[in-house]
Write a protein that holds these residues in place. Structure first.
Motif, PDB file in Angstrom:
ATOM      1  N   ARG A  36      12.067  -4.678  -4.674  1.00 52.68           N
ATOM      2  CA  ARG A  36      12.439  -4.502  -3.277  1.00 52.68           C
ATOM      3  C   ARG A  36      12.955  -3.088  -3.046  1.00 52.68           C
ATOM      4  O   ARG A  36      13.767  -2.577  -3.787  1.00 52.68           O
ATOM      5  N   ARG A  37      12.458  -2.476  -2.015  1.00 51.19           N
ATOM      6  CA  ARG A  37      12.922  -1.145  -1.629  1.00 51.19           C
ATOM      7  C   ARG A  37      14.083  -1.296  -0.649  1.00 51.19           C
ATOM      8  O   ARG A  37      14.467  -2.401  -0.294  1.00 51.19           O
ATOM      9  N   ASP A  38      14.595  -0.182  -0.203  1.00 50.01           N
ATOM     10  CA  ASP A  38      15.605  -0.256   0.848  1.00 50.01           C
ATOM     11  C   ASP A  38      14.948  -0.833   2.093  1.00 50.01           C
ATOM     12  O   ASP A  38      13.858  -0.417   2.476  1.00 50.01           O
ATOM     13  N   LEU A  39      15.608  -1.777   2.706  1.00 49.73           N
ATOM     14  CA  LEU A  39      15.047  -2.389   3.903  1.00 49.73           C
ATOM     15  C   LEU A  39      15.089  -1.394   5.059  1.00 49.73           C
ATOM     16  O   LEU A  39      15.931  -0.496   5.101  1.00 49.73           O
ATOM     17  N   THR A  40      14.169  -1.571   5.990  1.00 44.54           N
ATOM     18  CA  THR A  40      14.098  -0.730   7.179  1.00 44.54           C
ATOM     19  C   THR A  40      15.333  -0.995   8.049  1.00 44.54           C
ATOM     20  O   THR A  40      15.787  -2.135   8.155  1.00 44.54           O
ATOM     21  N   ILE A  41      15.843   0.056   8.666  1.00 47.86           N
ATOM     22  CA  ILE A  41      17.002  -0.073   9.556  1.00 47.86           C
ATOM     23  C   ILE A  41      16.539   0.142  10.993  1.00 47.86           C
ATOM     24  O   ILE A  41      15.739   1.036  11.276  1.00 47.86           O
ATOM     25  N   GLY A  42      17.024  -0.690  11.884  1.00 52.32           N
ATOM     26  CA  GLY A  42      16.688  -0.560  13.296  1.00 52.32           C
ATOM     27  C   GLY A  42      17.802  -1.161  14.137  1.00 52.32           C
ATOM     28  O   GLY A  42      18.809  -1.641  13.623  1.00 52.32           O
ATOM     29  N   GLU A  43      17.584  -1.134  15.431  1.00 57.61           N
ATOM     30  CA  GLU A  43      18.549  -1.673  16.385  1.00 57.61           C
ATOM     31  C   GLU A  43      18.504  -3.202  16.360  1.00 57.61           C
ATOM     32  O   GLU A  43      17.441  -3.799  16.185  1.00 57.61           O
ATOM     33  N   ARG A  44      19.660  -3.843  16.533  1.00 58.36           N
ATOM     34  CA  ARG A  44      19.730  -5.311  16.545  1.00 58.36           C
ATOM     35  C   ARG A  44      18.824  -5.838  17.662  1.00 58.36           C
ATOM     36  O   ARG A  44      18.942  -5.435  18.810  1.00 58.36           O
ATOM     37  N   PRO A  45      17.904  -6.755  17.331  1.00 60.19           N
ATOM     38  CA  PRO A  45      16.999  -7.290  18.355  1.00 60.19           C
ATOM     39  C   PRO A  45      17.739  -8.216  19.316  1.00 60.19           C
ATOM     40  O   PRO A  45      18.658  -8.936  18.912  1.00 60.19           O
ATOM     41  N   LEU A  46      17.306  -8.205  20.554  1.00 57.02           N
ATOM     42  CA  LEU A  46      17.967  -9.009  21.581  1.00 57.02           C
ATOM     43  C   LEU A  46      17.152 -10.225  21.999  1.00 57.02           C
ATOM     44  O   LEU A  46      17.648 -11.059  22.747  1.00 57.02           O
ATOM     45  N   VAL A  47      15.919 -10.338  21.535  1.00 55.86           N
ATOM     46  CA  VAL A  47      15.076 -11.466  21.927  1.00 55.86           C
ATOM     47  C   VAL A  47      15.521 -12.731  21.187  1.00 55.86           C
ATOM     48  O   VAL A  47      15.983 -12.675  20.047  1.00 55.86           O
ATOM     49  N   ALA A  48      15.351 -13.873  21.832  1.00 54.60           N
ATOM     50  CA  ALA A  48      15.832 -15.143  21.281  1.00 54.60           C
ATOM     51  C   ALA A  48      15.137 -15.522  19.979  1.00 54.60           C
ATOM     52  O   ALA A  48      15.728 -16.172  19.125  1.00 54.60           O
ATOM     53  N   ARG A  49      13.875 -15.116  19.803  1.00 54.04           N
ATOM     54  CA  ARG A  49      13.146 -15.511  18.592  1.00 54.04           C
ATOM     55  C   ARG A  49      13.602 -14.748  17.362  1.00 54.04           C
ATOM     56  O   ARG A  49      13.249 -15.112  16.244  1.00 54.04           O
ATOM     57  N   ALA A  50      14.380 -13.688  17.535  1.00 51.64           N
ATOM     58  CA  ALA A  50      14.872 -12.896  16.403  1.00 51.64           C
ATOM     59  C   ALA A  50      16.069 -13.611  15.784  1.00 51.64           C
ATOM     60  O   ALA A  50      17.151 -13.660  16.365  1.00 51.64           O
ATOM     61  N   LEU A  51      15.849 -14.160  14.612  1.00 52.54           N
ATOM     62  CA  LEU A  51      16.893 -14.909  13.930  1.00 52.54           C
ATOM     63  C   LEU A  51      17.308 -14.175  12.661  1.00 52.54           C
ATOM     64  O   LEU A  51      16.438 -13.751  11.894  1.00 52.54           O
ATOM     65  N   PRO A  52      18.610 -14.035  12.415  1.00 54.65           N
ATOM     66  CA  PRO A  52      19.014 -13.444  11.140  1.00 54.65           C
ATOM     67  C   PRO A  52      18.615 -14.373   9.997  1.00 54.65           C
ATOM     68  O   PRO A  52      18.751 -15.596  10.097  1.00 54.65           O
ATOM     69  N   ILE A  53      18.106 -13.802   8.930  1.00 55.10           N
ATOM     70  CA  ILE A  53      17.643 -14.567   7.775  1.00 55.10           C
ATOM     71  C   ILE A  53      18.837 -15.215   7.085  1.00 55.10           C
ATOM     72  O   ILE A  53      19.886 -14.597   6.925  1.00 55.10           O
ATOM     73  N   GLN A  54      18.648 -16.472   6.675  1.00 55.13           N
ATOM     74  CA  GLN A  54      19.714 -17.200   5.993  1.00 55.13           C
ATOM     75  C   GLN A  54      19.135 -17.952   4.798  1.00 55.13           C
ATOM     76  O   GLN A  54      17.922 -18.007   4.604  1.00 55.13           O
ATOM     77  N   ALA A  55      20.026 -18.530   4.009  1.00 55.23           N
ATOM     78  CA  ALA A  55      19.611 -19.288   2.826  1.00 55.23           C
ATOM     79  C   ALA A  55      18.643 -20.388   3.240  1.00 55.23           C
ATOM     80  O   ALA A  55      18.850 -21.067   4.244  1.00 55.23           O
ATOM     81  N   GLY A  56      17.587 -20.556   2.445  1.00 52.14           N
ATOM     82  CA  GLY A  56      16.593 -21.584   2.708  1.00 52.14           C
ATOM     83  C   GLY A  56      15.429 -21.130   3.550  1.00 52.14           C
ATOM     84  O   GLY A  56      14.418 -21.836   3.643  1.00 52.14           O
ATOM     85  N   ASP A  57      15.531 -19.957   4.171  1.00 53.53           N
ATOM     86  CA  ASP A  57      14.426 -19.454   4.985  1.00 53.53           C
ATOM     87  C   ASP A  57      13.274 -19.007   4.100  1.00 53.53           C
ATOM     88  O   ASP A  57      13.480 -18.486   3.000  1.00 53.53           O
ATOM     89  N   ILE A  58      12.071 -19.204   4.597  1.00 52.80           N
ATOM     90  CA  ILE A  58      10.853 -18.744   3.934  1.00 52.80           C
ATOM     91  C   ILE A  58      10.235 -17.680   4.839  1.00 52.80           C
ATOM     92  O   ILE A  58      10.098 -17.891   6.042  1.00 52.80           O
TER      93      ILE A  58
END
Length: 185
Positions: A36-58
């Motif tokens: 894994r490389r450094d992840l891309t950095i951007g502005e926090r998304p405001l759309v409802a479909r943008a979910l922060p990744i959590q345990a159990g996500d695929i």
């Protein structure tokens, strides 16, 4: 058999906006495989479909010639899926994430998902194709056992690859040493 959408939430990723004042990390296709490389950095998304990744996500690559998917680990928690990824969040009481990952990585599943892809150079798997993907409706304990078996096989494969790389390096060193000894005579 039942559609994946009956057991999981499926969200499309978002494109990272130019950073202004609320930085967050984004996962891209390249982050699903290998080191894994450094992840891309951007502005926090405001759309409802943008979910922060959590345990159990695929995370599932929306593009590519073969199915690429990974179960989120601690390094990815809190990050967001980029536009070319789908985030699949299994309902914990009905679908085991490791089982889902094993099922997604089966060659037959990849063939089904890419059967109706659209796009010229890198075909895109439609969200509906993932949502309608038929999963075996197995008891959760059986899913967990299959998921553990698949995880053990993936770990074994990774160890074999690492061992083969070490073996190749050792062989190169032996050949170099043999050449050095031969030219000293």
């Amino acid at each position: 058999m039942a559609a994946l959408s009956k057991f999981a939430l499926i969200a499309t990723g978002v494109a990272p906006d130019k950073l202004r004042d609320d930085p967050v990390r984004f996962v891209q296709i390249r982050d699903l495989a290998g080191a894994r490389r450094d992840l891309t950095i951007g502005e926090r998304p405001l759309v409802a479909r943008a979910l922060p990744i959590q345990a159990g996500d695929i995370l599932v690559a929306a593009r590519g010639e073969r199915t690429l998917a990974a179960e989120a680990d601690e390094d990815l928690f809190g990050a967001y899926a980029s536009l070319d990824l789908y985030l699949v969040r299994p309902e914990a009481t009905r679908l085991d994430p490791s089982f889902l990952l094993a099922f997604l990585l089966l060659p037959q599943t990849g063939v089904r998902l890419r059967a109706s892809t659209a796009g010229a150079s890198l075909p895109r798997i439609a969200r509906d194709d993932i949502a309608q993907l038929e999963l075996p409706d197995l008891p959760l304990e059986r899913q967990r056992a299959i998921g553990q078996l698949a995880r053990a096989h993936r770990t074994h494969r990774e160890l074999l690859i690492h061992l083969a790389e070490r073996h190749a390096t050792a062989a190169d060193l032996q050949i170099l040493e043999a050449l050095r000894v031969s030219t000293e005579r």
